[in-house]
Design a protein around this motif. Structure first.
Motif, PDB file in Angstrom:
ATOM      1  N   VAL A  11       0.837  -1.208   0.000  1.00 39.42           N
ATOM      2  CA  VAL A  11       0.000   0.000   0.000  1.00 39.42           C
ATOM      3  C   VAL A  11       0.869   1.254   0.000  1.00 39.42           C
ATOM      4  O   VAL A  11       0.649   2.189  -0.781  1.00 39.42           O
ATOM      5  CB  VAL A  11      -0.962   0.015   1.212  1.00 39.42           C
ATOM      6  N   VAL A 116      -4.007   4.491   7.667  1.00 40.33           N
ATOM      7  CA  VAL A 116      -4.522   3.492   6.725  1.00 40.33           C
ATOM      8  C   VAL A 116      -4.441   2.077   7.309  1.00 40.33           C
ATOM      9  O   VAL A 116      -5.200   1.185   6.956  1.00 40.33           O
ATOM     10  CB  VAL A 116      -3.729   3.560   5.393  1.00 40.33           C
ATOM     11  N   THR A 117      -3.517   1.870   8.224  1.00 36.76           N
ATOM     12  CA  THR A 117      -3.281   0.553   8.816  1.00 36.76           C
ATOM     13  C   THR A 117      -4.572  -0.022   9.418  1.00 36.76           C
ATOM     14  O   THR A 117      -5.348   0.703  10.045  1.00 36.76           O
ATOM     15  CB  THR A 117      -2.203   0.685   9.922  1.00 36.76           C
ATOM     16  N   MET A 141      -8.436   6.557   6.146  1.00 36.06           N
ATOM     17  CA  MET A 141      -8.997   6.164   4.847  1.00 36.06           C
ATOM     18  C   MET A 141      -9.606   4.780   4.934  1.00 36.06           C
ATOM     19  O   MET A 141      -8.933   3.834   5.331  1.00 36.06           O
ATOM     20  CB  MET A 141      -7.916   6.158   3.772  1.00 36.06           C
ATOM     21  N   ALA A 223      -5.324  -6.155  -0.695  1.00 37.79           N
ATOM     22  CA  ALA A 223      -5.499  -5.174  -1.768  1.00 37.79           C
ATOM     23  C   ALA A 223      -4.574  -3.969  -1.605  1.00 37.79           C
ATOM     24  O   ALA A 223      -4.300  -3.551  -0.479  1.00 37.79           O
ATOM     25  CB  ALA A 223      -6.949  -4.695  -1.768  1.00 37.79           C
TER      26      ALA A 223
END
Ligand code: NAI
Length: 306
Positions: A11, A116-117, A141, A223
């Motif tokens: 990511v 984001v983690t 996010m 993803a």
């Protein structure tokens, strides 16, 4: 502008690449693995002449190079493997994000942190509490990604442009996220006019399982192409002060009847970070779904504080 991305894995590296490619922000990529962020960022820098960008990108194992960043994206941590839920990552990633946040804050006391983690909402809460920043400068996010998945599936089902599908997914980034069907439109037409309830229900379910669907296909890792696109859209909204209305995981102080917890809601994103928490009216059913999603986040937060 200067943007730091912590975590040079799937990511983080893809996010750094996308931001570097925008061309108007310098990027610092940080990871604990020796030489990894340096190697990846040099490789990206060398794409500049072909892409036509003079933006700088450097890699580092320490935080000196991140000093005075405007925006810091935290992707450091472990990701899901097949059979794992996001919640299985909790305690490991709590330790990692706490350590990272302390360094980030030391070198960039005025930055905006986008976490984001996973598990996302609990990690945003941990970063918010560790940083001690005002709530407009720490958020997370998840909703932009969940919404992108939902929009993709609706566009596929109707054979229309993804750009015409407008939607909002609220709640935690988990199995009980809350896609707002009532606020979903396709070329301004409510989706309920175009698809049967059964079709919509199955798309909502696929959206909830969207991360797991990718994990199962990849066999290793989770993803990162769609997640990094979602992160970059939020970073760009800050760097360009776009004042976009997007779903973001923000610390609520009574909005939506939730107090003292980070949960996904519509926010206005600009140069100051979360410039507004947008409150929309929900039906009793939607409100109950949001409450139950918030309760799952609260359970993880309670585990972290014990
Ligand atoms: P990855 O395993 O490819 O990369 C993680 C990187 O973090 C590794 O390079 C590792 O060395 C680094 N790292 C570990 N501890 C660190 C520390 N203390 N300081 C700096 N770097 C450190 O994982 P990937 O796929 O990049 O995912 C990263 C995180 O993002 C995971 O927790 C994943 O679940 C989450 N995620 C969240 C999404 C969302 O919607 N919020 C979407 C996709 C992933």
């Amino acid at each position: 502008s200067k943007v730091t991305v912590v975590g040079a894995g799937n990511v983080g590296a893809t996010t750094a690449q996308r931001i570097h490619q925008l061309g108007y922000a310098d990027v610092v990529l940080v990871d604990v693995v020796e030489d990894l962020p340096q190697g990846k960022s040099l490789d990206m820098l060398e794409s500049g002449p072909v892409l036509g960008t003079d933006a700088m990108i450097t890699g580092s194992n320490g935080y000196e190079a991140t000093a005075d960043s405007e925006v810091v994206v935290i992707t450091a941590g472990i990701a899901r493997r097949p059979g794992m839920s996001r919640d299985d990552l909790l305690l490991t990633n709590m330790r990692i994000t706490s350590a990272v946040t302390e360094e980030v804050v030391r070198y960039s006391p005025d930055c905006i942190i986008l976490a984001v983690t996973n598990p996302l909402d609990a990690m945003v809460q941990n970063v918010y509490e560790t940083a001690g920043f005002p709530r407009n400068r720490v958020f997370g996010m998840a909703g932009v990604l969940d919404t992108a998945r939902y929009r993709t599936f609706i566009a596929q089902e109707l054979d229309v442009s993804v750009e015409d599908v407008q939607a909002m997914v609220l709640g935690g980034h988990g199995d009980d996220m809350v896609p707002l069907v009532r606020y979903t439109t396709v070329g301004s037409i409510p989706v309920t006019e175009l698809l049967s309830k059964d079709r919509i229900d199955s798309i909502v379910q696929r959206t909830r399982d969207g991360g797991g669907e990718i994990v199962a296909l990849l066999k290793q890792g989770s993803a990162f192409y769609a997640p990094s696109a979602a992160i970059t859209q939020m970073v760009e909204a800050m760097l360009l002060d776009k004042k976009r209305i997007l779903p973001g995981c923000a610390y609520l102080e009574g909005e939506y009847g939730i107090n003292g917890l980070c949960v996904g809601v519509p926010v206005k994103i600009g140069a100051k970070g979360v410039e507004q928490i947008v409150e929309i009216s929900l039906t009793d059913e939607e409100q109950a779904a949001l409450q139950s999603s918030a309760a799952s986040v609260q359970e993880l937060v309670d585990v972290m504080s014990n």
